[in-house]
Design a protein around this motif. Structure first.
Motif, mmCIF file in Angstrom:
data_model
loop_
_atom_site.group_PDB
_atom_site.id
_atom_site.type_symbol
_atom_site.label_atom_id
_atom_site.label_comp_id
_atom_site.label_asym_id
_atom_site.label_seq_id
_atom_site.Cartn_x
_atom_site.Cartn_y
_atom_site.Cartn_z
ATOM 1 N N SER A 107 51.764 143.563 35.835
ATOM 2 C CA SER A 107 53.194 143.267 35.973
ATOM 3 C C SER A 107 53.938 143.387 34.653
ATOM 4 C CB SER A 107 53.388 141.861 36.553
ATOM 5 O OG SER A 107 52.790 140.884 35.719
ATOM 6 N N ARG B 272 57.950 145.652 39.168
ATOM 7 C CA ARG B 272 59.046 145.986 40.069
ATOM 8 C C ARG B 272 59.365 147.479 40.071
ATOM 9 N NH1 ARG B 272 63.125 142.758 42.112
ATOM 10 N NH2 ARG B 272 62.363 141.028 40.828
ATOM 11 N N ASN C 15 58.865 141.903 45.619
ATOM 12 C CA ASN C 15 59.687 142.424 44.516
ATOM 13 C C ASN C 15 59.553 143.926 44.328
ATOM 14 O OD1 ASN C 15 57.019 142.337 43.492
ATOM 15 N ND2 ASN C 15 57.793 142.307 41.392
#
Length: 380
Positions: free
Chosen positions: A146, A170, A192
């Motif tokens: 992430s 994202r 997300n």
């Protein structure tokens, strides 16, 4: 002296030296041609630069021009400085990734973990290929993926994953998880991932219990979903509205709920080969869905030709239990064509039909060709 005429390349005019007017015209023509060449060259250069800027220009903050370090286990091609090739080297750990790298190739190694540390400086990564390793969910450090805020493509095929990894960046556009052991999708995994356009979960161990009504919530731009070769008995619930390609081959799906396709109004390619579909398990309108262009229902348990849309172009019905083709029942009628008559002045669009492996005896009914005038290939 012979001078080549400007009005014909095959005729010569015999005259004296050219007049001043002729010289002036020649000068103007040469100047004009030179100007046009300059304009074209400038335009071409600008276009080339704009394309290059879209993909290959590196901003000063991306990486230092002096950063050409390369992990000793890998190969860094001088002609492709943003790529790092570490595949097929028997690696058990991910080496430190230099800051300049966009494309990382680590497939076919013995890697079991994805820690955060090797990626600390790799803030520009767009592409990671970790196919054919031994990665487990427990081996993925939380935040390791992430933190990669610019990552677009993540390949984790042929590993030991038992659930879809999370959290993910994202920015991600494609997630490839084929041929793992995925049987779980934790709640909120995709919440997300609004930029994801392709999700490949084929050849895993997904059961119907893996899905909740909000499992795919957040995938606003998903276009292709592949869940072939799992253990599904029902159609997956509440798919993203923008889904255009849905692949569910080689499951054990027995039926399709009424109005199922209302949720995915853009689906154009639907593959349900090698399932357990029967006519009793189809919606009342069958596959009369105007968005579907390619429909594959091979190797099922259909006994009748299903209802189809006038827009359908390719239909695979081979290896079912269909005994006859009643064109009066399957040909889209003027009523079903009414809403589409402006788009289909030539009638139904079916151009490819496969019926082999059924119990249909030739010859092909002539009224089949009368209905589907655009048919180019019929396999029976």
């Amino acid at each position: 002296m012979g001078i080549l005429s400007t009005e014909g390349l095959t005729t010569f005019l015999h005259s004296t030296l050219p007049s001043p007017w002729d010289l002036l015209k020649d000068s103007i023509m040469e100047t004009t041609i030179s100007f046009l060449i300059c304009v074209l060259f400038t335009a071409d250069t600008a276009w080339t630069q704009s394309v290059r800027q879209a993909y290959d220009v590196y901003e000063p903050e991306d990486w230092s021009v002096h950063d050409f370090s390369c992990p000793r286990e890998c190969f860094c091609p001088p002609s492709f400085p943003t790529a790092l090739y570490c595949e097929n080297r028997g690696l058990k750990e991910i080496p430190p990734i230099p800051a300049r790298i966009w494309y990382l190739y680590l497939e076919n190694n013995l890697i079991e973990t994805i820690p955060e540390k090797p990626f600390v400086n790799a803030t520009q990564l767009r592409w990671i290929n970790l196919n054919k390793n031994k990665i487990t969910n427990y081996g993925i450090e939380k935040g390791a993926l992430s933190q990669l805020k610019k990552l677009l493509f993540l390949f984790l095929e042929d590993n030991e994953l038992e659930e879809v990894p999370s959290p993910l960046p994202r920015s991600l556009e494609q997630l490839q998880l084929a041929r793992n052991k995925v049987s779980r999708i934790p709640q909120g995994t995709f919440s997300n991932l609004e930029n994801l356009t392709l999700l490949d979960l084929q050849h895993n161990k997904l059961l119907d219990s893996a899905f909740q009504r909000d499992t795919f919530k957040g995938l606003k731009n998903l276009m292709q979903l592949n869940m072939a070769k799992n253990a599904l008995r029902n159609m997956p619930p509440r798919l993203p509205a923008n889904t255009m390609q849905l692949f569910l081959d080689n499951n054990s799906i027995e039926g399709i709920p009424e109005n199922y396709f209302n949720v995915i109004p853009k689906v154009a390619f639907l593959r349900l080969n090698h399932n357990k579909l029967s006519n009793a398990g189809l919606p009342s309108r069958g596959f009369d869905v105007s968005s579907i262009l390619d429909l594959q229902l091979s190797h099922n348990r259909l006994t009748k030709f299903p209802q189809i849309s006038a827009r359908l172009q390719h239909l695979h019905l081979d290896h079912n239990k269909i005994r006859s083709v009643n064109v009066s029942l399957i040909c889209p009628t003027p009523t079903t064509l009414h809403a589409e008559q402006d788009a289909f002045i030539h009638g139904p669009q079916l151009s490819y039909l496969r019926l082999d492996g059924n119990e249909i005896q030739p010859p092909i009914p002539m009224d089949l060709m009368t209905c589907f005038k655009l048919l180019q290939a019929v396999i029976i």
